[in-house]
Design a protein around this motif. Structure first.
Motif, mmCIF file in Angstrom:
data_model
loop_
_atom_site.group_PDB
_atom_site.id
_atom_site.type_symbol
_atom_site.label_atom_id
_atom_site.label_comp_id
_atom_site.label_asym_id
_atom_site.label_seq_id
_atom_site.Cartn_x
_atom_site.Cartn_y
_atom_site.Cartn_z
ATOM 1 N N HIS A 13 -0.492 -5.131 5.950
ATOM 2 C CA HIS A 13 -0.403 -3.707 6.281
ATOM 3 C C HIS A 13 -1.796 -3.061 6.207
ATOM 4 O O HIS A 13 -2.209 -2.359 7.139
ATOM 5 C CB HIS A 13 0.576 -3.007 5.321
ATOM 6 N N GLU A 14 -2.520 -3.319 5.121
ATOM 7 C CA GLU A 14 -3.854 -2.719 4.954
ATOM 8 C C GLU A 14 -4.843 -3.280 5.975
ATOM 9 O O GLU A 14 -5.675 -2.552 6.519
ATOM 10 C CB GLU A 14 -4.378 -2.936 3.526
ATOM 11 N N HIS A 40 -4.828 -1.608 9.232
ATOM 12 C CA HIS A 40 -5.591 -0.347 9.277
ATOM 13 C C HIS A 40 -7.036 -0.595 9.746
ATOM 14 O O HIS A 40 -7.616 0.256 10.411
ATOM 15 C CB HIS A 40 -5.649 0.305 7.889
ATOM 16 N N CYS A 59 3.474 4.348 4.341
ATOM 17 C CA CYS A 59 2.026 4.453 4.463
ATOM 18 C C CYS A 59 1.604 5.842 3.995
ATOM 19 O O CYS A 59 2.246 6.827 4.367
ATOM 20 C CB CYS A 59 1.623 4.240 5.922
ATOM 21 N N LEU A 60 0.556 5.919 3.194
ATOM 22 C CA LEU A 60 0.112 7.230 2.685
ATOM 23 C C LEU A 60 -0.312 8.171 3.815
ATOM 24 O O LEU A 60 -0.260 9.388 3.656
ATOM 25 C CB LEU A 60 -1.047 7.053 1.694
ATOM 26 N N GLN A 68 -8.388 5.370 5.890
ATOM 27 C CA GLN A 68 -7.489 6.415 5.365
ATOM 28 C C GLN A 68 -8.219 7.459 4.532
ATOM 29 O O GLN A 68 -7.652 8.499 4.214
ATOM 30 C CB GLN A 68 -6.375 5.785 4.522
HETATM 31 NI NI NI Z 1 -0.960 2.369 5.474
#
Ligand code: NI
Length: 183
Positions: A140-141, A144, A98-99, A50
């Motif tokens: 969640h992370e 990624h 999510c950012l 990210q």
């Molecule tokens: Ni996320």
């Protein structure tokens, strides 16, 4: 240092990430900056892709969610080269955001309990089991790092309904309190 956040549609979010070594350049500074970036954008987790780095590293801090939950009070961690070794318990739904996908929140089903192996910022090895909200944020992370976004885990119908919102994010047509990197 506060990094801009990579937006949905950017290829780095789909890239395979690589493990890092103990002598990864400026690792401590990188982890500090990831926490700083995460707090600045009011997230509870942030994965290296990210901020445009395809490496196996993410940070989390569940304490903002823990006003009433004692176990979250000091739940700040960095996860280096993590691998989930076990999943257990029933799948349960939780509303995720999510950012990289600002303005969209949806219920996602994931297992209750996970065990994972990782190194922390002092390069100490851990094998730990997490439940509930921390396990949720970690999964969640962790996704990624495998190029998976929470929207991938929605039903085809839900995804179709979000299509125009997602393409607006990719084009930068979304308001955020933090800077973004567009594809
Ligand atoms: Ni996320």
């Amino acid at each position: 240092m506060i990094y801009p956040i990579v937006a949905y549609g950017h290829p780095v979010l789909r890239k395979e990430t690589e493990e890092i070594s103990k002598d990864h350049p400026n690792l401590k500074e990188l982890i500090d900056s990831m926490f700083e970036t995460m707090y600045h954008s009011e997230g509870v987790g942030l994965a290296a892709p990210q901020i445009n780095l395809p490496i196996r590293l993410f940070v989390m801090d569940a304490s903002p969610m823990g006003d009433e939950v004692e176990e979250f009070k000091d739940f700040k961690r960095a996860f280096i080269n993590p691998y989930i070794t076990e999943e257990a318990g029933e799948d349960w739904s939780f509303n995720e955001g999510c950012l990289s996908i600002p303005g969209i929140r949806e219920d996602v089903k994931r297992p209750e309990t996970i065990t994972l192996e990782y190194y922390d910022e002092n390069w100490e090895f851990h094998s730990e089991t997490y439940h509930g909200i921390p396990a949720r944020i970690i999964q969640h992370e962790y996704d990624h790092l495998d190029g998976i976004l929470f929207t991938d885990r929605l039903s085809p119908l839900k995804r179709r309904m979000l299509k125009s919102k997602l393409s607006a994010i990719t084009k930068g047509k979304v308001e955020t309190s933090y800077r973004m990197i567009l594809p």
